[in-house]
Design an enzyme around this catalytic site. Structure first.
Site, PDB file in Angstrom:
ATOM      1  CG  ASP A  76      -2.034   0.972   1.180  1.00 18.86           C
ATOM      2  OD1 ASP A  76      -2.020   1.836   0.287  1.00 18.86           O
ATOM      3  OD2 ASP A  76      -2.945   0.885   2.020  1.00 18.86           O
ATOM      4  CG  ASP A  77       0.005   4.865  -0.002  1.00 23.58           C
ATOM      5  OD1 ASP A  77      -0.815   4.542  -0.882  1.00 23.58           O
ATOM      6  OD2 ASP A  77      -0.247   5.693   0.893  1.00 23.58           O
ATOM      7  CB  CYS A 109      -6.238   2.819  -1.545  1.00 21.37           C
ATOM      8  SG  CYS A 109      -4.738   3.268  -0.667  1.00 21.37           S
ATOM      9  CG  ASP A 344      -2.303   0.594  -3.179  1.00 15.43           C
ATOM     10  OD1 ASP A 344      -1.166   1.096  -3.076  1.00 15.43           O
ATOM     11  OD2 ASP A 344      -3.180   0.735  -2.297  1.00 15.43           O
TER      12      ASP A 344
END
Length: 523
Positions: A76-77, A109, A344
């Site tokens: 994530d990120d 996201c 993502d």
């Protein structure tokens, strides 16, 4: 808020899954039908580098019947600048195929994850943001997307399926959907998913329809918890003898980027990278960016601190990857497993005078790592074909011996994993973004100075980026000459070139299905 949908919950195919030989014959047919000598998707670069790929098993290899297992680690990120601090991911690069021009459909996201699960652009999933009325789990569910994911596709082909970690924004472990308490979406045999897992402690997991609370002890650290559960799933699947897909989606390194206890003091003197775009504005910057002032010293120190936190938080993710690989080897299934690592979306940290954030069309935010290892995948090579997160779902379906549905916008990467780039491979990827909302419940709401561009559509090729903003601003970056995207040359383009770009964006933002979207993308 939610309505119950009539849908198959997925079923396990009777008997043994189709044999490995049959799967590879089918994949080989795809290669022969669509591939030519290694091309570059129109980029003008060599499509792959280094050694030739190993051949898939032959019909008389005598190896045990099985479909390809899939382990998918989605972060994530995570931006490209973190990979150098992840030795297991770096080793994956040496052992497998990296995609230099992997583009996400939105640097946010929920829309990005929606594209990953379905293989569709945001304009076809209906998910453009993290919250209603144009985003979040609510919209993903109401649009019927959960009925058509790579999980439902693989489950129908006899796979054991597992989802662990982060799902979609606004999903909560104890939510009731259509009368089903502690809702578990269709297609998943094993489900261990959190709602607010960003702090890594004091969260709740939905474990197969049962809510379980975790505390603040070292053993409760979320990345480690899903790592252990993922390893157990590998062991159970190996004993069961069925092919499996394991999706582990970490909350790291998303803020607050909490590290595991053993990593809290590491990298104490580390500073954030200062690339040429750091604290610089592009020439002829778009309206939303043009008035940004140089970053003050206080903000520079904060950026360095945030970078250290992000590097620390991915140490547990990297260990998880190594532990999963070790478990696959211990259970004797590593050689039959395709292992995929991705993010993502990316993250900017001071580039273009922006404080930490995302949601822009700059490469810092939309061009993220995608690395694949596995049987038949070329070792230590890089593909410059233009690929996107819409290509993951059809790839997983194809690895399971299935045929992606015609309404899926992406294409299977199987030919590329075999070392070939088909002549008709798309040359552009579409990025769609709705201007973000300042909603308190949204963990990705733009912080002051982090960049909150108006809505836009963009196309990214292997060589250039073109952006159309809702406020009328336009950008064009020739990344061959300007890899840091500091010279907006839209004003220098000919009138015909401008019309051509506008036509392509218009065609892509309304396309549906791989054939139509591929045509609009210049395949």
């Amino acid at each position: 808020m939610y309505r119950r949908r009539t849908r198959p919950r997925g079923r396990r195919a009777p008997g043994r899954a189709p044999g490995r030989t049959g799967v590879w014959l089918a994949l080989g047919a795809l290669l022969l039908a669509g591939a030519t000598a290694c091309g570059d998707g129109g980029s003008g670069k060599a499509a792959e580098e280094s050694a030739a790929p190993s051949a898939p098993p032959s019909a008389d290899s005598g190896e045990a019947d099985s479909q390809r297992n899939i382990v998918f680690v989605l972060t994530d990120d995570l931006s490209e600048d973190l990979v150098e601090y992840m030795p297991h991911v770096e080793e994956m690069r040496k052992q497998g195929l990296s995609f230099a021009d992997y583009t996400v459909t939105d640097s946010l996201c929920c829309p990005s994850r929606s594209s990953i699960y379905t293989g569709k652009y945001p304009h076809n999933t209906g998910v453009f943001t993290n919250t209603p009325p144009d985003g979040g789990f609510d919209v993903f569910h109401e649009k019927g997307n959960e009925d058509h994911t790579f999980a439902t596709s693989l489950k129908e082909r006899g796979y054991r399926t597992a989802m662990m970690g982060k799902y979609l924004n606004r999903y909560e472990p104890d939510m009731t959907v259509g009368g089903e308490k502690n809702y578990v979406p269709p297609g998943w045999d094993e489900w261990a998913v959190a709602g607010n897992g960003y702090p890594e402690y004091d969260y709740t997991l939905n474990e197969n329809g049962r809510t379980v609370k975790y505390g603040h002890e070292p053993e409760d650290y979320l990345t480690d918890v899903v790592s252990r559960k993922g390893q157990d799933f590998v062991t159970e699947s190996a004993k069961d003898g069925k092919p499996f897909v394991l999706d582990i989606s970490t909350f790291a390194p998303h803020g607050p980027a909490t590290p595991a206890p053993e990593d809290e003091e590491k990298f104490a003197s580390l500073k954030a990278p200062r690339p040429p775009s750091f604290d610089k504005l592009p020439e002829d910057a778009p309206k939303w960016l043009a008035q940004k002032k140089p970053l003050p010293e206080k903000q520079l120190k904060k950026i360095d601190r945030n970078h250290r936190e992000r590097v620390r938080s991915v140490q547990a993710v990297d260990r998880m990857i190594g532990d999963l690989q070790d478990r696959l080897k211990k259970e004797g299934v590593y050689e039959d497993t395709v292992f995929v690592f991705a993010s993502d979306n990316g993250f900017h940290m001071g580039e273009y005078r922006l404080t930490p954030g995302k949601q822009t069309a700059f490469d810092t935010d939309v061009n993220v790592p995608l690395i694949v290892t596995g049987p038949g995948v070329p070792e230590g090579r890089t593909s410059h074909a233009v690929v996107g997160n819409i290509d993951l779902a059809p790839t997983f379906t194809a690895l399971g011996g299935g045929t992606p549905a015609s309404e899926v916008d992406g294409r299977s990467l199987v030919p590329l994993l075999g070392g070939e780039t088909p002549k008709d491979w798309p040359r552009a990827a579409l990025i769609e973004h709705h201007g973000a909302k300042d909603t308190a419940e949204d963990p990705d709401r733009p912080r002051k100075g982090s960049g909150n561009p108006p809505g836009y559509e963009a196309i990214r090729t292997a060589d250039a980026t073109y952006v159309e903003y809702a406020d009328g601003s336009r950008e064009f970056y020739d990344r061959r000459r300007d890899p840091d995207q500091l010279h907006n040359t839209y004003g220098e383009l000919s009138g015909e070139r401008k019309k051509e770009l506008a036509r392509q964006v218009a065609a892509l933002r309304s396309c549906e299905g791989a054939k139509e979207c591929g045509g609009a993308a210049g395949s």
